[in-house]
Scaffold this active site. Structure first.
Site, PDB file in Angstrom:
ATOM      1  N   ASN A 273       0.769  -1.079   0.195  1.00 35.72           N
ATOM      2  CA  ASN A 273      -0.140  -0.005  -0.049  1.00 35.72           C
ATOM      3  C   ASN A 273       0.987   1.247   0.059  1.00 35.72           C
ATOM      4  OD1 ASN A 273       0.774  -0.356   2.776  1.00 35.72           O
ATOM      5  ND2 ASN A 273      -0.932   0.921   3.583  1.00 35.72           N
ATOM      6  N   CYS A 275       2.005   3.336   2.211  1.00 36.10           N
ATOM      7  CA  CYS A 275       3.081   3.691   3.014  1.00 36.10           C
ATOM      8  C   CYS A 275       4.064   2.387   3.272  1.00 36.10           C
ATOM      9  CB  CYS A 275       2.504   3.945   4.460  1.00 36.10           C
ATOM     10  SG  CYS A 275       1.485   5.656   4.323  1.00 36.10           S
ATOM     11  N   GLU A 277       3.719  -0.643   4.508  1.00 37.78           N
ATOM     12  CA  GLU A 277       3.489  -1.396   5.576  1.00 37.78           C
ATOM     13  C   GLU A 277       2.473  -2.687   5.311  1.00 37.78           C
ATOM     14  OE1 GLU A 277      -0.339   0.921   5.978  1.00 37.78           O
ATOM     15  OE2 GLU A 277       2.043   1.344   5.531  1.00 37.78           O
TER      16      GLU A 277
END
Length: 766
Positions: A273, A275, A277
């Site tokens: 995704n 970011c 994570e």
């Protein structure tokens, strides 16, 4: 009778601005309590899918209590959309990008639908053939992954996410793709890829070649043939150099992600995704939520010492896992294939926020062995209990459909409801709602200034620090002033050393400790850990390289770094023949007589003033440094007006100020300019926006402003502003370059691969 919800003033403002329902005229039609009730009621309805006689009201009350006590918070789309017409509750999606024109534009269309629904998207462009390859069907030449990233970026720009913000994307390219060098450099000077975070997918083979200083092969993804080779260490050093300059690209260790892929028979992980994570298979989505660790502590019996409340934490984990599994069932997915893939693996991502606050309560410095040990213990407990909770749900509801052939499908293995249960995500907006520190990050600042348009600037102090300072007897206006100016306790001589050790901020923590904390959480996290490793401005490329290698050695799945001021410096130095010192005077280029404005200083001081104009309210901020006034920026109120004209005026004024033009001359040029919309209205004290700006500059010279000290009184304090303008006075289009919030002018934090403003709740990544 329901217990009154305790929210900070800032939390209420963020909720009102971004989360609470509004009518067609923009008026609020629900309170925070109503929002939590709406969410709890909607998510509890999933119980009926498995038991027609389920006590839905009891589950609703448990969900409601967990949220209103600020012990757990789901990701933003769930808070915004549960129980509403849109009903899209997921934050994370990954879409495949196939090596065909049809596949590429299918992905663009699908991403637009996801962004419209409030989600962010991750893409791997590694399947696309390299630039210059022959396209057999047309006889043409392929333009390569980076050119198509620009098309994706333009589509994102055109679709306002959820009607309020543009979507966020992750763009990933494998390190063995022939176009990797262009990808690594693609955001160096480029404003065409502004809606992407980018990361290089590093393989174990590549990392071994880096260590041994060997060449590695580049492979055409279309033909699977070797097209050339590069020296691994030189490529790695280029990644380090670009990250040192502006924080991108990040890196992910793609083989490590696939090593922990719970359903390998269902496909390979190729992207995350926005970011970083949440590694996901193509077309998967994931629902995230975070436990507020600052609420998971209690005072020891007959003692003033604090300890972790493991019983409360266990109960919260089990209830949160049930909540997130329910979200999968009540969610309204933007695409049918996403619903199918998501329900096949039922991945959830339970994470944490308030870790730094917990450490402070426990008296543990963030940059210490004790903090690393605590991180491991806490996350091991959460991960273990989340698996037990998922196992209980599997007994009640059945395992996830793709369980057969998963890594859990073995003799003696746990029968789980969810293929993954834990993720450490950034918690920008929801941590503001909870009044907690973000994710697993250190406290960003112990005091910050919140811009209140109609009132001054309000200084907000970290509540545990304020409490401690009062208990220990060193709380004062002087303390507030110094902490607000610096954000940190470093070099404030009258604060006890034991307090300084515990109340460390992000820039007090050496990069190695950032990585060690990240690795400690990663050890017991199914998915990945979103965290930003903060570097001081003077950090070297070798410092960045050391952290990257350390992250690989310690088992992290990826790394994002940010060197303080680096993105601003990139803008400041762009196009200059040579680097200019921060405090150097403007230079004349050659013998042409042309002025080059001095770079904007990292910290400026000034005030913001509200002026009534014909179009409504104009907010004018005038900032200075030790050399005098150096910049102006403006913000129009909701009534409208000509924001582009006001912005252009302020940019040119800033340019002139930093070029050494006399302030008096600038004021003389601005004052007296007339605008028909203003002069038609009686009672106004200015003639136009430029006239208002000129008068504001004239008034602000040597003037201090009042800001609330949080106790009902006012005190004089110079305000600290962090705008980011390049040498022409132009605001960078790419939000990643900004240190000033584009909505309120507050301080931007780099957190977990994203940026967030704790003043108003703005987040680039949602």
């Amino acid at each position: 009778m329901e217990k009154k919800l305790k929210l900070t003033e800032n939390a209420v403002k963020v909720l009102e601005r971004r989360y609470l329902k509004k009518d067609e005229d923009g008026r609020l039609v629900e309170k925070p309590e109503d929002m939590f009730r709406r969410v709890a009621k909607t998510i509890a309805q999933a119980e009926l899918n498995y038991d027609k006689n389920a006590d839905v009201k009891r589950i609703e009350e448990e969900f409601y209590g967990m949220m209103t006590r600020l012990e757990f918070m789901p990701n933003s789309p769930t808070l915004m959309n549960a129980g509403r017409e849109l009903g899209q509750l997921s934050a994370c999606f990954v879409l495949p990008v196939e090596d065909s024109m049809e596949g590429i534009f299918d992905a663009i269309k699908q991403a637009a639908l996801i962004h419209k629904s409030g989600g962010g998207t991750g893409f791997s462009f590694s399947r696309l053939r390299p630039k210059g390859s022959t396209v057999r069907s047309t006889g043409g030449v392929a333009s390569g992954p980076i050119s198509f990233m620009k098309v994706f970026n333009s589509a994102t720009e055109a679709v306002k996410q959820g009607g309020t913000r543009r979507g966020a994307n992750m763009g990933i390219l494998r390190v063995d793709h022939p176009d990797i060098l262009e990808f690594i450099r693609c955001k160096r000077d480029n404003k065409d890829i502004t809606n992407f975070n980018i990361s290089v997918a590093l393989t174990d083979e590549f990392m071994k070649a880096v260590e041994e200083n060997k060449d590695y092969n580049l492979i055409d993804p279309h033909t699977k043939k070797i097209t050339g080779s590069l020296n691994a260490r030189e490529v790695f050093n280029l990644i380090v150099e670009m990250a040192w300059k502006n924080g991108e690209p990040g890196i992910i260790f793609i083989d490590r992600m696939n090593e922990f892929n719970p359903t390998p028979k269902d496909g390979q992980i190729e992207s995350t995704n926005p970011c970083g994570e949440q590694p996901l298979l193509p077309y998967e989505s994931c629902n995230l939520g975070s436990i507020n660790l600052s609420k998971m502590v209690k005072k020891e019996q007959n003692s003033s010492r604090w300890a972790v409340d493991y019983e409360k934490l266990k109960k919260t984990v089990h209830l949160a896992v049930r909540f997130l599994d329910n979200v999968i069932d009540v969610n309204k997915y933007p695409l049918k294939i996403i619903e199918e893939k998501t329900k096949a693996n039922r991945k959830i991502g339970l994470g944490v926020m308030g870790f730094a606050d917990m450490l402070i309560r426990l008296g543990i410095p963030y940059n210490s062995e004790a903090a690393v040990t605590t991180a491991e213990e806490i996350m091991k407990f959460i991960n273990c209990e989340s698996k037990k909770a998922s196992e209980s749900l599997a007994i009640e509801r059945g395992t996830f459909p793709n369980f057969e052939g998963s890594i859990f499908d073995r003799p003696g293995g746990m029968k789980l409801r969810n293929a993954t249960t834990t993720t450490i995500a950034p918690t920008g907006s929801i941590s503001i709602i909870c009044g907690a520190s973000s994710g697993i990050e250190p406290v960003f600042a112990l005091a910050f200034e919140r811009h209140v348009m109609d009132n001054d600037r309000l200084v907000e102090v970290h509540p545990i620090f304020q409490e401690t300072a009062k208990e220990r007897g060193f709380y004062s206006d002087e303390l507030l002033r110094k902490v607000a100016e610096r954000g940190s306790l470093k070099d404030i001589d009258f604060i006890p050393e034991d307090i300084k050790k515990v109340f460390v901020t992000a820039h007090d923590v050496e990069p190695e400790w950032h990585i060690r904390i990240q690795a400690a959480f990663q050890k017991y996290t199914d998915n990945a850990v979103s965290k930003t490793v903060n570097f001081p401005n003077e950090a070297t490329k070798e410092d960045v390289k050391k952290v990257y290698l350390m992250a690989y050695k310690l088992g992290c799945k990826g790394v994002t770094i940010y060197r303080d001021g680096s993105r601003e410096e990139q803008v400041l130095n762009k196009g200059l023949a040579q680097k200019q010192g921060e405090n150097d005077p403007p230079k004349q280029e050659g013998g042409s007589g042309k002025l080059t404005p001095r770079p904007r200083p990292n910290i400026t001081y000034g005030n913001t003033e509200k002026v009534k104009i014909g179009c409504g309210n104009l907010y004018i901020t005038v900032n200075s440094d030790e050399k005098g006034i150096c910049e102006v920026f403006t913000n129009l109120g909701r009534a409208g007006g000509c924001p582009s004209q006001s912005e252009a005026t302020s940019r040119l004024i800033s340019l002139a100020l930093r070029s050494g033009i006399e302030v008096k001359s600038i004021v003389e040029q601005l004052k007296g300019i007339r605008c028909h919309s203003t002069i038609r209205k009686k009672g106004l004290k200015v003639l136009s926006c430029p006239d208002a700006i000129g008068r504001a500059i004239e008034r602000c010279i040597g003037e201090k402003i009042n800001i609330s000290n949080g106790n009902g009184g006012n005190r004089e304090l110079m305000s600290k502003i962090y705008p980011s303008e390049d040498e022409t006075g132009c605001l960078a289009e790419d939000l990643s370059f900004k240190t000033r919030c584009p909505e309120c002018g507050g301080v931007i934090e780099h957190e977990g691969g994203c940026i967030v403003c704790r003043s108003c709740g703005y987040s680039k990544c949602g």
